[in-house]
Design an enzyme around this catalytic site. Structure first.
Site, PDB file in Angstrom:
ATOM      1  N   LYS A  19      27.640 -84.682 -12.228  1.00 20.78           N
ATOM      2  CA  LYS A  19      28.201 -85.779 -12.452  1.00 20.78           C
ATOM      3  C   LYS A  19      29.640 -85.997 -11.906  1.00 20.78           C
ATOM      4  CE  LYS A  19      27.919 -85.276 -17.024  1.00 20.78           C
ATOM      5  NZ  LYS A  19      27.048 -84.190 -17.013  1.00 20.78           N
ATOM      6  N   ARG A  94      29.498 -89.705 -25.147  1.00 19.87           N
ATOM      7  CA  ARG A  94      28.368 -88.688 -25.300  1.00 19.87           C
ATOM      8  C   ARG A  94      27.640 -88.713 -26.462  1.00 19.87           C
ATOM      9  NH1 ARG A  94      30.940 -84.431 -21.829  1.00 19.87           N
ATOM     10  NH2 ARG A  94      30.083 -82.454 -22.067  1.00 19.87           N
ATOM     11  N   ARG A 132      29.355 -72.493 -11.152  1.00 21.01           N
ATOM     12  CA  ARG A 132      30.474 -73.283 -11.037  1.00 21.01           C
ATOM     13  C   ARG A 132      31.709 -72.802 -10.937  1.00 21.01           C
ATOM     14  NH1 ARG A 132      30.278 -78.592 -14.547  1.00 21.01           N
ATOM     15  NH2 ARG A 132      30.191 -77.138 -16.306  1.00 21.01           N
ATOM     16  N   ARG A 165      34.977 -71.529 -15.689  1.00 24.89           N
ATOM     17  CA  ARG A 165      35.378 -72.100 -17.073  1.00 24.89           C
ATOM     18  C   ARG A 165      35.070 -71.296 -18.320  1.00 24.89           C
ATOM     19  NH1 ARG A 165      33.276 -78.236 -16.908  1.00 24.89           N
ATOM     20  NH2 ARG A 165      32.712 -77.676 -18.979  1.00 24.89           N
ATOM     21  N   ARG A 176      25.667 -76.190 -25.578  1.00 20.03           N
ATOM     22  CA  ARG A 176      25.958 -77.527 -24.698  1.00 20.03           C
ATOM     23  C   ARG A 176      24.554 -78.192 -24.178  1.00 20.03           C
ATOM     24  NH1 ARG A 176      29.539 -75.079 -20.457  1.00 20.03           N
ATOM     25  NH2 ARG A 176      29.752 -77.096 -19.340  1.00 20.03           N
TER      26      ARG A 176
HETATM   27  P1  ADP Z   1      28.455 -81.977 -14.223  1.00 23.88           P
HETATM   28  O1  ADP Z   1      29.906 -82.880 -14.099  1.00 23.88           O
HETATM   29  O2  ADP Z   1      27.483 -82.797 -14.591  1.00 23.88           O
HETATM   30  O3  ADP Z   1      28.634 -80.923 -15.302  1.00 23.88           O
HETATM   31  P2  ADP Z   1      29.340 -80.741 -11.778  1.00 23.88           P
HETATM   32  O4  ADP Z   1      29.424 -81.790 -10.845  1.00 23.88           O
HETATM   33  O5  ADP Z   1      30.458 -79.992 -12.438  1.00 23.88           O
HETATM   34  O6  ADP Z   1      28.280 -81.426 -12.790  1.00 23.88           O
HETATM   35  O7  ADP Z   1      28.336 -79.681 -11.016  1.00 23.88           O
HETATM   36  C1  ADP Z   1      27.914 -78.617 -11.589  1.00 23.88           C
HETATM   37  C2  ADP Z   1      27.710 -77.421 -10.504  1.00 23.88           C
HETATM   38  O8  ADP Z   1      26.707 -77.712  -9.717  1.00 23.88           O
HETATM   39  C3  ADP Z   1      29.146 -77.366  -9.952  1.00 23.88           C
HETATM   40  O9  ADP Z   1      29.245 -75.869  -9.427  1.00 23.88           O
HETATM   41  C4  ADP Z   1      28.587 -78.080  -8.270  1.00 23.88           C
HETATM   42  O10 ADP Z   1      29.412 -77.405  -7.128  1.00 23.88           O
HETATM   43  C5  ADP Z   1      27.226 -78.011  -8.333  1.00 23.88           C
HETATM   44  N1  ADP Z   1      26.450 -79.159  -7.474  1.00 23.88           N
HETATM   45  C6  ADP Z   1      26.732 -80.312  -7.844  1.00 23.88           C
HETATM   46  N2  ADP Z   1      25.657 -81.152  -7.397  1.00 23.88           N
HETATM   47  C7  ADP Z   1      24.866 -80.279  -6.908  1.00 23.88           C
HETATM   48  C8  ADP Z   1      23.759 -80.667  -5.946  1.00 23.88           C
HETATM   49  N3  ADP Z   1      23.442 -81.674  -5.606  1.00 23.88           N
HETATM   50  N4  ADP Z   1      22.909 -79.441  -5.235  1.00 23.88           N
HETATM   51  C9  ADP Z   1      23.610 -78.334  -5.601  1.00 23.88           C
HETATM   52  N5  ADP Z   1      24.720 -77.955  -6.274  1.00 23.88           N
HETATM   53  C10 ADP Z   1      25.274 -78.937  -7.123  1.00 23.88           C
HETATM   54  P1  AMP Z   2      32.539 -81.392 -19.564  1.00 17.53           P
HETATM   55  O1  AMP Z   2      33.784 -81.081 -18.772  1.00 17.53           O
HETATM   56  O2  AMP Z   2      31.891 -82.816 -19.696  1.00 17.53           O
HETATM   57  O3  AMP Z   2      31.217 -80.258 -19.591  1.00 17.53           O
HETATM   58  O4  AMP Z   2      33.072 -81.220 -21.321  1.00 17.53           O
HETATM   59  C1  AMP Z   2      33.551 -79.904 -21.740  1.00 17.53           C
HETATM   60  C2  AMP Z   2      33.583 -80.002 -23.161  1.00 17.53           C
HETATM   61  O5  AMP Z   2      34.739 -81.247 -23.578  1.00 17.53           O
HETATM   62  C3  AMP Z   2      32.332 -80.397 -23.950  1.00 17.53           C
HETATM   63  O6  AMP Z   2      31.475 -79.292 -24.273  1.00 17.53           O
HETATM   64  C4  AMP Z   2      33.124 -81.079 -25.190  1.00 17.53           C
HETATM   65  O7  AMP Z   2      33.237 -79.882 -25.979  1.00 17.53           O
HETATM   66  C5  AMP Z   2      34.363 -81.544 -24.741  1.00 17.53           C
HETATM   67  N1  AMP Z   2      34.155 -82.952 -24.394  1.00 17.53           N
HETATM   68  C6  AMP Z   2      33.837 -83.544 -23.009  1.00 17.53           C
HETATM   69  N2  AMP Z   2      33.694 -84.923 -23.284  1.00 17.53           N
HETATM   70  C7  AMP Z   2      33.706 -85.210 -24.403  1.00 17.53           C
HETATM   71  C8  AMP Z   2      33.220 -86.389 -25.241  1.00 17.53           C
HETATM   72  N3  AMP Z   2      33.024 -87.625 -24.586  1.00 17.53           N
HETATM   73  N4  AMP Z   2      33.066 -86.359 -26.493  1.00 17.53           N
HETATM   74  C9  AMP Z   2      33.368 -85.014 -27.105  1.00 17.53           C
HETATM   75  N5  AMP Z   2      33.510 -83.966 -26.553  1.00 17.53           N
HETATM   76  C10 AMP Z   2      33.734 -84.042 -25.388  1.00 17.53           C
END
Ligand code: ADP
Ligand code: AMP
Ligand code: ZN
Length: 221
Positions: A19, A94, A132, A165, A176
């Protein structure tokens, strides 16, 4: 605020689906800001604000930060001038309470315009999350295998240090995913019923997912 309707996109998908990666790529072409509640919480944590300290215990466990706090934070964010034409939401809403609150915040714009769901298996999501890496300076997101920086540990954009992270390291990852299925996945039905859901195969390369998203937006926006 102008009388023009604002455009709101909500990106859905398991943690790790891509995302944030897709939202950042869309920002420029759509001229809308990405609003990532996770990024805002991490920014507050880094700066040791009251909000950051409050969010920390929930984030460490992988639980949701309380709705009241999160909803108010998004409301405040939407007041900023860069969101005058709308935004790309990533990680919010969420759960159904947040979705309803967001529906009220955007009612005068006709609600959420499109909710793309980036589908990905849990196994692949685990691989993505554990590999990541994020830039300390600009928040750019990399993956050690799938999207590596040119130089290991260093951001391509600004030379910032890449870190993992805390919540990407441990058992928190499993919680999660659990929280996603329990609390967030009902939003798929919620937005389907509103006629704005569109599904994408998130297992494809980043640029392919981006191209399909853009195609979808051209059709629907
Ligand atoms: P989200 O925001 O849904 O948690 P991220 O955008 O942070 O996901 O992506 C999660 C991990 O996967 C990151 O390390 C990113 O570089 C990698 N990633 C994202 N999209 C792809 C894809 N289409 N193919 C392979 N790796 C991806
Ligand atoms: P993310 O960066 O989206 O993976 O979120 C990391 C963490 O932030 C989550 O595991 C939650 O603890 C908190 N968080 C992010 N977005 C929300 C939301 N919309 N509502 C509640 N907690 C959130
Ligand atoms: Zn950077």
């Amino acid at each position: 605020m102008s009388s023009q309707k604002r455009t709101f996109l909500v990106l859905l998908g398991v943690p790790g689906a891509g995302k944030g990666t897709q939202a950042k790529l869309l920002e420029e072409s759509l001229r809308l800001p990405q609003i990532s509640t996770g990024d805002i919480f991490r920014y507050n944590l880094k700066n040791q604000t009251e909000l950051g300290l409050l969010a920390k215990s929930y984030m460490d466990r992988g639980d949701l930060v309380p709705d009241e706090v999160t909803i108010r934070m998004v409301q405040d964010r939407l007041e900023k001038p860069d969101a005058a034409n709308g935004a790309i939401l990533d990680g919010f809403p969420r759960n159904l309470i947040q979705a309803q609150a967001f529906g009220e915040m955007t009612a005068s714009d006709g609600g959420v315009r499109l909710a793309p769901l980036i589908n990905l298996s849990d196994e692949e999501a685990m691989r993505r999350i554990t590999g990541r890496r994020v830039c300390r300076t600009c928040g750019a997101v990399y993956h050690i295998d799938f999207n590596p920086p040119k130089k290991e540990g260093v951001c391509d954009i600004d030379g910032g240090e890449l870190y993992q992270r805390d919540d990407d390291k441990t058992d928190t990852v499993r919680n999660r995913l659990y929280v996603y299925y329990k609390q967030t996945s009902p939003l798929i039905g919620y937005y389907f019923a509103k006629g704005v859901l569109a599904e994408l195969d998130g297992a494809q390369p980043i640029d392919v997912v981006q191209a399909q998203l853009k195609q979808l937006l051209e059709q629907k926006l």
